[in-house]
Write a protein that holds these residues in place. Structure first.
Motif, PDB file in Angstrom:
ATOM      1  N   ASN A  74       0.727  -0.962  -0.011  1.00  0.00           N
ATOM      2  CA  ASN A  74       0.060   0.162   0.088  1.00  0.00           C
ATOM      3  C   ASN A  74       0.837   1.387  -0.145  1.00  0.00           C
ATOM      4  OD1 ASN A  74      -2.875  -1.115   0.417  1.00  0.00           O
ATOM      5  ND2 ASN A  74      -1.729  -2.297   2.002  1.00  0.00           N
ATOM      6  N   LEU A  75       1.976   1.136   0.426  1.00  0.00           N
ATOM      7  CA  LEU A  75       2.813   2.602   0.617  1.00  0.00           C
ATOM      8  C   LEU A  75       4.017   2.282  -0.235  1.00  0.00           C
ATOM      9  CD1 LEU A  75       2.305   2.745   4.212  1.00  0.00           C
ATOM     10  CD2 LEU A  75       1.210   4.305   2.757  1.00  0.00           C
ATOM     11  N   PRO A  76       4.221   2.602  -1.465  1.00  0.00           N
ATOM     12  CA  PRO A  76       5.314   2.193  -2.540  1.00  0.00           C
ATOM     13  C   PRO A  76       6.547   3.276  -2.229  1.00  0.00           C
ATOM     14  CG  PRO A  76       3.319   2.883  -3.682  1.00  0.00           C
ATOM     15  CD  PRO A  76       3.016   2.701  -2.341  1.00  0.00           C
ATOM     16  N   GLY A  77       6.069   4.272  -1.506  1.00  0.00           N
ATOM     17  CA  GLY A  77       7.454   5.425  -1.186  1.00  0.00           C
ATOM     18  C   GLY A  77       7.777   5.028   0.435  1.00  0.00           C
ATOM     19  N   THR A  78       7.451   4.017   1.081  1.00  0.00           N
ATOM     20  CA  THR A  78       7.882   3.874   2.276  1.00  0.00           C
ATOM     21  C   THR A  78       8.858   2.642   2.369  1.00  0.00           C
ATOM     22  OG1 THR A  78       6.151   4.861   3.154  1.00  0.00           O
ATOM     23  CG2 THR A  78       7.310   3.604   4.649  1.00  0.00           C
ATOM     24  N   GLU A  79       9.955   2.891   2.992  1.00  0.00           N
ATOM     25  CA  GLU A  79      10.882   1.636   3.188  1.00  0.00           C
ATOM     26  C   GLU A  79      10.645   0.936   4.637  1.00  0.00           C
ATOM     27  OE1 GLU A  79      12.665   0.823   0.715  1.00  0.00           O
ATOM     28  OE2 GLU A  79      12.648   2.533  -0.295  1.00  0.00           O
ATOM     29  N   VAL A  80      10.911  -0.246   4.703  1.00  0.00           N
ATOM     30  CA  VAL A  80      10.684  -1.303   5.952  1.00  0.00           C
ATOM     31  C   VAL A  80      11.908  -1.838   6.288  1.00  0.00           C
ATOM     32  CG1 VAL A  80       8.812  -2.441   7.057  1.00  0.00           C
ATOM     33  CG2 VAL A  80       8.678  -2.154   4.672  1.00  0.00           C
ATOM     34  N   MET A  81      12.152  -1.985   7.841  1.00  0.00           N
ATOM     35  CA  MET A  81      13.231  -2.711   8.113  1.00  0.00           C
ATOM     36  C   MET A  81      12.845  -3.489   9.291  1.00  0.00           C
ATOM     37  SD  MET A  81      16.697  -0.685   9.357  1.00  0.00           S
ATOM     38  CE  MET A  81      17.154  -1.075  10.800  1.00  0.00           C
ATOM     39  N   MET A  82      13.375  -4.902   9.323  1.00  0.00           N
ATOM     40  CA  MET A  82      12.572  -5.492  10.281  1.00  0.00           C
ATOM     41  C   MET A  82      13.974  -5.951  11.390  1.00  0.00           C
ATOM     42  SD  MET A  82      10.115  -8.141  10.570  1.00  0.00           S
ATOM     43  CE  MET A  82       9.979  -8.884   9.193  1.00  0.00           C
ATOM     44  N   ALA A  95      11.675 -12.340   5.853  1.00  0.00           N
ATOM     45  CA  ALA A  95      11.676 -10.971   5.889  1.00  0.00           C
ATOM     46  C   ALA A  95      11.917 -10.307   4.625  1.00  0.00           C
ATOM     47  CB  ALA A  95      12.572 -10.536   6.908  1.00  0.00           C
ATOM     48  N   VAL A  96      13.075 -10.776   3.956  1.00  0.00           N
ATOM     49  CA  VAL A  96      13.653 -10.176   2.512  1.00  0.00           C
ATOM     50  C   VAL A  96      12.678 -10.447   1.530  1.00  0.00           C
ATOM     51  CG1 VAL A  96      15.597 -10.078   1.236  1.00  0.00           C
ATOM     52  CG2 VAL A  96      16.042 -10.001   3.276  1.00  0.00           C
ATOM     53  N   LYS A  97      12.200 -11.456   1.416  1.00  0.00           N
ATOM     54  CA  LYS A  97      11.325 -12.101   0.519  1.00  0.00           C
ATOM     55  C   LYS A  97       9.884 -11.261   0.821  1.00  0.00           C
ATOM     56  CE  LYS A  97      11.369 -16.918  -0.696  1.00  0.00           C
ATOM     57  NZ  LYS A  97      10.962 -18.077  -0.049  1.00  0.00           N
ATOM     58  N   THR A  98       9.358 -11.019   1.998  1.00  0.00           N
ATOM     59  CA  THR A  98       8.177 -10.323   2.083  1.00  0.00           C
ATOM     60  C   THR A  98       8.431  -8.791   1.579  1.00  0.00           C
ATOM     61  OG1 THR A  98       8.104 -11.704   3.929  1.00  0.00           O
ATOM     62  CG2 THR A  98       6.250  -9.888   3.461  1.00  0.00           C
ATOM     63  N   GLY A  99       9.453  -8.426   1.459  1.00  0.00           N
ATOM     64  CA  GLY A  99       9.994  -6.983   1.098  1.00  0.00           C
ATOM     65  C   GLY A  99      10.679  -6.218   2.107  1.00  0.00           C
ATOM     66  N   ALA A 100      11.083  -6.695   3.029  1.00  0.00           N
ATOM     67  CA  ALA A 100      11.820  -5.839   4.149  1.00  0.00           C
ATOM     68  C   ALA A 100      13.178  -5.427   3.202  1.00  0.00           C
ATOM     69  CB  ALA A 100      11.864  -6.468   5.244  1.00  0.00           C
ATOM     70  N   GLU A 101      13.573  -4.280   3.488  1.00  0.00           N
ATOM     71  CA  GLU A 101      14.980  -3.899   2.757  1.00  0.00           C
ATOM     72  C   GLU A 101      16.077  -4.394   3.615  1.00  0.00           C
ATOM     73  OE1 GLU A 101      15.706  -2.601  -0.125  1.00  0.00           O
ATOM     74  OE2 GLU A 101      13.691  -2.279  -0.512  1.00  0.00           O
ATOM     75  N   GLU A 102      15.915  -4.327   5.052  1.00  0.00           N
ATOM     76  CA  GLU A 102      16.983  -4.855   6.016  1.00  0.00           C
ATOM     77  C   GLU A 102      16.432  -5.784   6.913  1.00  0.00           C
ATOM     78  OE1 GLU A 102      20.471  -4.232   6.268  1.00  0.00           O
ATOM     79  OE2 GLU A 102      20.694  -2.905   4.259  1.00  0.00           O
ATOM     80  N   TYR A 103      17.587  -6.254   7.556  1.00  0.00           N
ATOM     81  CA  TYR A 103      17.040  -7.341   8.655  1.00  0.00           C
ATOM     82  C   TYR A 103      18.165  -7.145   9.619  1.00  0.00           C
ATOM     83  CZ  TYR A 103      15.623 -11.620  10.763  1.00  0.00           C
ATOM     84  OH  TYR A 103      15.440 -12.677  11.727  1.00  0.00           O
ATOM     85  N   LEU A 104      17.800  -6.763  10.866  1.00  0.00           N
ATOM     86  CA  LEU A 104      18.792  -6.686  12.295  1.00  0.00           C
ATOM     87  C   LEU A 104      18.274  -7.551  13.021  1.00  0.00           C
ATOM     88  CD1 LEU A 104      20.926  -4.431  11.836  1.00  0.00           C
ATOM     89  CD2 LEU A 104      19.521  -2.884  13.185  1.00  0.00           C
ATOM     90  N   ALA A 105      19.447  -8.088  13.633  1.00  0.00           N
ATOM     91  CA  ALA A 105      19.241  -9.125  14.607  1.00  0.00           C
ATOM     92  C   ALA A 105      19.826  -8.425  15.958  1.00  0.00           C
ATOM     93  CB  ALA A 105      19.898 -10.602  14.511  1.00  0.00           C
ATOM     94  N   LYS A 106      18.637  -8.564  17.180  1.00  0.00           N
ATOM     95  CA  LYS A 106      19.182  -8.181  18.315  1.00  0.00           C
ATOM     96  C   LYS A 106      20.221  -9.124  18.961  1.00  0.00           C
ATOM     97  CE  LYS A 106      14.726  -6.572  19.485  1.00  0.00           C
ATOM     98  NZ  LYS A 106      13.508  -6.793  20.759  1.00  0.00           N
TER      99      LYS A 106
END
Ligand SMILES: Nc1ncnc2c1ncn2[C@@H]1O[C@H](COP(=O)(O)OP(=O)(O)OP(=O)(O)O)[C@@H](O)[C@H]1O
Ligand SMILES: [Mg+2]
Length: 451
Positions: A74-82, A95-106
């Motif tokens: 719904n928001l092509p202008g917004t980036e996502v990071m998990m 996460a990457v397949k779904t479209g998250a640009e980055e994946y950061l592990a705690k």
């Protein structure tokens, strides 16, 4: 790093994590919002413009993955990071397949967080600059901000101030004609005529009378005296395009014009002085033609007083995106459509492609994409993703970074080109490639090359 001006939404069910991230990112100049669930995040996204969503993976209710999907759709202008405390390979892949640009592990350090945020926002900034780009990003109506093009602008500026002959070289579609016009219209002769002559497009027998004009009775059919391109260009500029296509006899005649600055009409024994600025262009290597004895050396030096070499598009870096946006805007205007939105992946493909047809190829591609990409509702912006781009572009990813390409990539691209060149005939393509048809068929299947 106080230049950060983007808005970030932090979604995490833990108030401590939210507060910590908000504090860290605010200190860097970002505007931050918080939400404790995916549902709250969606509600907030409906009301506020957010550049980046940083979301936890596991939360009560809808998961971070659902949120990623929502933003992607719904928001092509917004980036996502998990972000997640449950760093698993599967989680990362999904996460990457779904479209998250980055994946950061705690747990992660502030530096790791900033680095990841920077990577994501860099793409966003690139896309934004692209949307603004086009206006004023270049000179003389020629777009370009790359160092290669800045050098071209410098030469145009110098050349325009003089009357010297300029030889413009560059691959097909690099903008040679555009540059020739720029030289003329920024020169003191701008008010007089600019006369382009396609030396390759006029039959040999006609070229002489077209260029020099003829007097009545010069030959059968010469019912009256007629001016040629040289007479029309008096006081202005003549642009001899595709100069390499001229015959040896014509080369002698052109040499005489450049040496004597005199033009004789066909049927006239003596020439008349002319005041004409000469520009010439070619997409072949004239020097090599000279070495092979196919082009007169003396004429080459008369033409090559100022050498203006146009770089191929693949050597112009981000100018590709600037031009893509410019053409998108132009065709959006022509088709009465909103500007399409290019995804990061599409931009990467455009940047990585080798553009053998240069700016013209890019212009045609954008036009075709805009014809094909139909937004769902009329006023919606069409989204152009990597998958919307022709196959041969996608195989070419990283061409600009040539040393980073895999063998498979190069092979797939080469096979596709040979197939195209052979009109899709597999027997001939296999022969050119030096492999048997069965191997070719297997490779076509493996690389998913369209027939
Ligand atoms: N830097 C640029 N900015 C904007 N438009 C450009 C630029 N370069 C080329 N174009 C556009 O790309 C198309 C091709 O340019 P042009 O005809 O000048 O190329 P060319 O080098 O003369 O090609 P050819 O060798 O095939 O004759 C034109 O529509 C031109 O307006
Ligand atoms: Mg041209």
């Amino acid at each position: 790093m106080s230049r950060n001006s983007e808005t970030i939404l932090i979604v995490d069910d833990s108030p401590e994590t939210r507060l910590l991230l908000k504090r860290t990112l605010s200190a860097r100049g970002f505007t931050t919002h918080g939400a404790e669930s995916a549902a709250e995040a969606v509600a907030l996204l409906n009301q506020t413009d957010v550049d980046l969503v940083i979301t936890d993976l596991r939360m009560p209710g809808a998961s971070g993955m659902d949120l990623v999907r929502h933003v992607r759709e719904n928001l092509p202008g917004t980036e996502v990071m998990m972000i997640t405390g449950y760093a698993t390979v599967e989680g990362a892949v999904e996460a990457v397949k779904t479209g998250a640009e980055e994946y950061l592990a705690k747990p992660f350090t502030d530096e790791e967080l900033f680095a990841a945020v920077d990577r994501v926002l860099e793409k966003l900034r690139l896309r934004r600059s692209l949307e603004r780009g086009g206006e004023g990003a270049g000179r003389f109506g020629i777009l370009g901000e790359s160092e290669a093009m800045r050098e071209v602008f410098r030469v145009i500026e110098k050349a325009a101030a003089t009357k010297a002959t300029v030889l413009i070289t560059g691959e097909s579609g690099t903008g040679k004609e555009l540059v020739a016009r720029a030289v003329h219209y920024n020169s003191p002769r701008a008010k007089a005529a600019f006369v382009p002559v396609n030396c390759g497009g006029i039959p040999e027998g006609l070229l002489e009378s077209e260029l020099f004009g003829y007097v009545k009775g010069a030959f059968t059919g010469a019912a009256e005296t007629r001016a040629g391109f040289f007479q029309t260009a008096e006081g202005g500029t003549i642009f001899l395009d595709e100069i390499s296509e001229t015959s040896p006899a014509m080369q002698v005649k052109l040499l005489r014009v450049l040496q004597e600055r005199e033009v004789a009409m066909v049927g006239q024994s003596r020439g008349r002085p002319v005041d004409i600025r000469v520009l010439a262009a070619t997409n072949t290597n004239l020097r090599r033609l000279v070495e092979r004895g196919q082009f007169r050396e003396d004429l080459f030096y008369r033409l090559n007083v100022i050498a203006l070499e146009l770089p191929p598009l693949r050597k112009r870096g981000n100018d590709v995106l600037l031009l893509a946006r410019h053409f998108a805007r132009r065709f959006a205007g022509e088709f009465d459509r909103p500007l399409p939105l290019f995804t990061d992946r599409a931009l990467e493909v455009l940047l990585g492609y080798s553009w053998p047809g240069n700016v013209r190829e890019l212009e045609n591609l954008i036009q075709r994409l805009m014809v094909l990409s139909e937004p769902q509702r009329k006023d919606d912006r069409a989204v152009i993703d990597a998958g919307d781009l022709p196959e041969h572009l996608r195989y070419c990813v990283n061409a600009a970074r040539g040393v980073e390409r895999s063998l498979a990539e190069v092979e797939a691209e080469h096979i596709q080109r040979v197939l195209e060149a052979q009109g899709g005939n597999k027997t001939r393509a296999a022969a050119v490639l030096g492999i048997d048809r069965k191997t070719l068929r297997e490779k076509i299947k493996r690389y998913d090359i369209p027939d």
